[in-house]
Design a protein around this motif. Structure first.
Motif, PDB file in Angstrom:
ATOM      1  N   MET A 165      22.840   7.878  59.981  1.00 44.88           N
ATOM      2  CA  MET A 165      22.448   6.625  59.519  1.00 44.88           C
ATOM      3  C   MET A 165      21.914   6.735  57.961  1.00 44.88           C
ATOM      4  SD  MET A 165      20.071   3.493  60.175  1.00 44.88           S
ATOM      5  CE  MET A 165      19.611   2.014  59.477  1.00 44.88           C
ATOM      6  N   GLN A 166      22.530   6.735  57.033  1.00 37.61           N
ATOM      7  CA  GLN A 166      22.008   6.729  55.999  1.00 37.61           C
ATOM      8  C   GLN A 166      21.049   6.171  55.799  1.00 37.61           C
ATOM      9  OE1 GLN A 166      25.396   5.236  52.945  1.00 37.61           O
ATOM     10  NE2 GLN A 166      26.054   7.584  53.424  1.00 37.61           N
ATOM     11  N   SER A 167      19.705   6.595  54.572  1.00 38.56           N
ATOM     12  CA  SER A 167      18.367   6.189  53.903  1.00 38.56           C
ATOM     13  C   SER A 167      19.347   5.285  53.067  1.00 38.56           C
ATOM     14  CB  SER A 167      17.747   7.673  53.290  1.00 38.56           C
ATOM     15  OG  SER A 167      18.915   7.787  52.311  1.00 38.56           O
ATOM     16  N   PRO A 168      17.957   4.433  52.547  1.00 39.02           N
ATOM     17  CA  PRO A 168      18.130   3.954  51.893  1.00 39.02           C
ATOM     18  C   PRO A 168      18.934   4.228  50.179  1.00 39.02           C
ATOM     19  CG  PRO A 168      16.248   2.911  53.081  1.00 39.02           C
ATOM     20  CD  PRO A 168      17.074   4.124  53.290  1.00 39.02           C
ATOM     21  N   ARG A 169      17.825   5.040  50.096  1.00 37.44           N
ATOM     22  CA  ARG A 169      18.864   6.128  48.634  1.00 37.44           C
ATOM     23  C   ARG A 169      19.665   6.417  48.946  1.00 37.44           C
ATOM     24  NH1 ARG A 169      18.233  11.408  46.459  1.00 37.44           N
ATOM     25  NH2 ARG A 169      18.109  11.306  44.636  1.00 37.44           N
ATOM     26  N   GLN A 183      21.976   5.352  50.650  1.00 36.23           N
ATOM     27  CA  GLN A 183      22.926   4.074  50.897  1.00 36.23           C
ATOM     28  C   GLN A 183      23.491   3.565  49.154  1.00 36.23           C
ATOM     29  OE1 GLN A 183      24.552   2.346  53.426  1.00 36.23           O
ATOM     30  NE2 GLN A 183      25.590   1.114  51.543  1.00 36.23           N
ATOM     31  N   LEU A 184      22.180   3.089  48.264  1.00 38.25           N
ATOM     32  CA  LEU A 184      22.184   2.731  47.052  1.00 38.25           C
ATOM     33  C   LEU A 184      22.821   4.332  46.016  1.00 38.25           C
ATOM     34  CD1 LEU A 184      21.017   1.118  44.856  1.00 38.25           C
ATOM     35  CD2 LEU A 184      19.032   2.618  44.207  1.00 38.25           C
ATOM     36  N   ILE A 185      23.333   5.101  46.463  1.00 35.39           N
ATOM     37  CA  ILE A 185      24.252   5.699  45.480  1.00 35.39           C
ATOM     38  C   ILE A 185      25.219   6.041  45.750  1.00 35.39           C
ATOM     39  CG2 ILE A 185      24.126   8.828  45.435  1.00 35.39           C
ATOM     40  CD1 ILE A 185      21.414   9.192  45.610  1.00 35.39           C
ATOM     41  N   ALA A 186      25.636   5.386  47.683  1.00 32.83           N
ATOM     42  CA  ALA A 186      27.014   5.737  47.876  1.00 32.83           C
ATOM     43  C   ALA A 186      27.580   4.491  46.825  1.00 32.83           C
ATOM     44  CB  ALA A 186      27.095   5.135  49.151  1.00 32.83           C
ATOM     45  N   ASP A 187      26.778   3.217  47.411  1.00 36.10           N
ATOM     46  CA  ASP A 187      27.061   1.197  47.070  1.00 36.10           C
ATOM     47  C   ASP A 187      27.256   2.264  44.959  1.00 36.10           C
ATOM     48  OD1 ASP A 187      26.864   0.357  49.117  1.00 36.10           O
ATOM     49  OD2 ASP A 187      25.158   0.078  48.869  1.00 36.10           O
ATOM     50  N   THR A 188      26.463   2.715  44.641  1.00 31.00           N
ATOM     51  CA  THR A 188      26.529   2.960  42.949  1.00 31.00           C
ATOM     52  C   THR A 188      27.866   3.384  42.761  1.00 31.00           C
ATOM     53  OG1 THR A 188      24.694   2.907  42.727  1.00 31.00           O
ATOM     54  CG2 THR A 188      25.341   3.796  40.775  1.00 31.00           C
ATOM     55  N   ARG A 189      28.069   4.047  43.293  1.00 33.71           N
ATOM     56  CA  ARG A 189      29.352   5.434  42.891  1.00 33.71           C
ATOM     57  C   ARG A 189      30.863   4.232  43.453  1.00 33.71           C
ATOM     58  NH1 ARG A 189      27.832  10.828  46.731  1.00 33.71           N
ATOM     59  NH2 ARG A 189      26.846  12.057  44.367  1.00 33.71           N
ATOM     60  N   GLN A 190      30.710   3.828  44.536  1.00 32.48           N
ATOM     61  CA  GLN A 190      31.746   2.433  44.424  1.00 32.48           C
ATOM     62  C   GLN A 190      31.738   1.652  43.474  1.00 32.48           C
ATOM     63  OE1 GLN A 190      31.134   0.298  48.143  1.00 32.48           O
ATOM     64  NE2 GLN A 190      33.232  -0.537  47.780  1.00 32.48           N
ATOM     65  N   TRP A 191      30.942   0.989  42.953  1.00 29.71           N
ATOM     66  CA  TRP A 191      31.091   0.319  42.351  1.00 29.71           C
ATOM     67  C   TRP A 191      31.683   0.612  40.545  1.00 29.71           C
ATOM     68  CZ3 TRP A 191      31.374  -4.593  41.993  1.00 29.71           C
ATOM     69  CH2 TRP A 191      30.580  -5.572  43.194  1.00 29.71           C
ATOM     70  N   ILE A 192      31.064   2.203  40.282  1.00 34.36           N
ATOM     71  CA  ILE A 192      31.569   3.117  38.788  1.00 34.36           C
ATOM     72  C   ILE A 192      33.071   3.377  39.270  1.00 34.36           C
ATOM     73  CG2 ILE A 192      31.254   5.542  38.216  1.00 34.36           C
ATOM     74  CD1 ILE A 192      28.760   5.091  38.756  1.00 34.36           C
ATOM     75  N   GLU A 193      33.450   3.342  40.276  1.00 30.35           N
ATOM     76  CA  GLU A 193      34.913   4.124  40.996  1.00 30.35           C
ATOM     77  C   GLU A 193      36.051   2.346  40.265  1.00 30.35           C
ATOM     78  OE1 GLU A 193      38.469   5.737  41.103  1.00 30.35           O
ATOM     79  OE2 GLU A 193      36.386   6.406  41.092  1.00 30.35           O
ATOM     80  N   GLN A 194      35.229   1.523  40.851  1.00 31.85           N
ATOM     81  CA  GLN A 194      35.928   0.125  40.999  1.00 31.85           C
ATOM     82  C   GLN A 194      35.948  -0.193  39.310  1.00 31.85           C
ATOM     83  OE1 GLN A 194      33.535  -2.178  43.565  1.00 31.85           O
ATOM     84  NE2 GLN A 194      35.407  -2.358  44.653  1.00 31.85           N
TER      85      GLN A 194
END
Length: 307
Positions: A1-5, A7-18
């Motif tokens: 399970m990912q930590s909040p940090r 998860q935040l990094i993963a979400d940020t990368r996803q939005w940057i790629e989008q």
């Protein structure tokens, strides 16, 4: 399970790629802007291509739309049949085809332009010329398409020509007159009442002025959400002296009125304006992102409903 940090990094990368992908779709990649290699340009062209719209069964419905009694698809088809031969204003006497609308009757987003042009008059479908191709790219950039998840219509259904005596001439377009809009608006209002979209995107000044009932131009209204004036467009009582006359009055039921009170209007530039002035594209892209975020807000996994 990912930590909040994490998860935040993963979400940020996803939005940057989008953001990168959507930016390239609308404005082209860096290779394309500086004249990159033939291979890189071919890759971008392939990635950015938009599937052409297949011929539809009617100007309203896709082949898979159900025609069950009481369905939105059935109601729109009946509305089309009622007005397809309309000659209530002079535009009906010079048109080639009646351009009703196209898309998914269950769409949450409805795009509204001003009127058909040269290509639309011949195809019987809104936004099929160069401006329409750009609109398809704009919709694709936020996960929408006219085939599956959006509905497209105009405030008038026939081609307003600067010179009706030369219908074969290109560049013979003009904005519809207030009288033409007033005559044709009940058709659009019945389309809106049937589809009951969550969001209406007005493309350009004429449709923005009509839907927002304002004299302001697009530059002062774009980039913000406005409530849809349901009680003004669908008055519960007839008015003899208001802008909506009894013969143009559209009646709706209580449930439809409640749903349309939740509808938000987002004005943005018409695709044709973006073709004339590419400097407006960043502002248009900003408007699209507002729509994208509003569609995904509060939905599972951050994905728009019905997309």
């Amino acid at each position: 399970m990912q930590s909040p940090r994490q998860q935040l990094i993963a979400d940020t990368r996803q939005w940057i790629e989008q953001e990168r992908a959507w930016g390239e779709l609308l404005f082209g990649s860096a290779d394309r802007r500086i004249g990159g290699s033939a291979q890189s340009q071919t890759q971008v062209k392939t990635a950015n291509s938009v599937t052409s719209v297949p011929p539809s069964v009617s100007p309203t419905l896709r082949p898979s739309d159900p025609l069950t009694p009481g369905s939105k698809a059935s109601a729109l088809l009946s509305l089309y049949d009622e007005f397809k031969d309309c000659v209530r204003c002079p535009l009906g006497l010079t048109r080639i085809k009646f351009v009703f609308g196209v898309g998914n009757p269950e769409a949450e987003v409805m795009f509204i332009g001003e009127g058909p042009g040269f290509e639309e008059d011949r195809r019987g479908e809104p936004f099929v010329g160069k401006g329409g191709q750009l609109l398809d790219k704009m919709m694709a950039a936020i996960g929408l398409s006219r085939q599956t998840s959006a509905y497209i219509a105009n405030i008038v259904k026939c081609h307003p020509m600067a010179n009706p005596e030369t219908p074969e001439a290109r560049g013979n377009d003009r904005p519809p007159s207030p009288e033409e809009v007033a005559t044709c608006s009940p058709i659009l209002l019945r389309q809106i009442a049937t589809i009951r979209p969550r969001f209406i995107v007005t493309l350009g000044s004429p449709s923005t002025k009509m839907i927002l009932r304002t004299k302001d131009g697009i530059t002062t209204r774009r980039g913000k959400f406005f409530p849809f004036a349901v009680d003004e467009f669908y008055p519960e009582k007839e008015t003899l002296f208001g802008e909506i006359q009894p013969e143009a009055r559209v009646e709706i039921d209580v449930d439809t009125r409640a749903l349309l009170r939740e509808t938000k209007v987002l004005p943005t530039y018409h695709p044709a304006a973006l073709l004339r002035n590419p400097d407006l594209k960043p502002e248009s892209w900003s408007d699209l992102k507002l729509l994208r975020d509003a569609l995904t807000k509060g939905t599972p996994n951050g994905t728009p409903n019905r997309i």
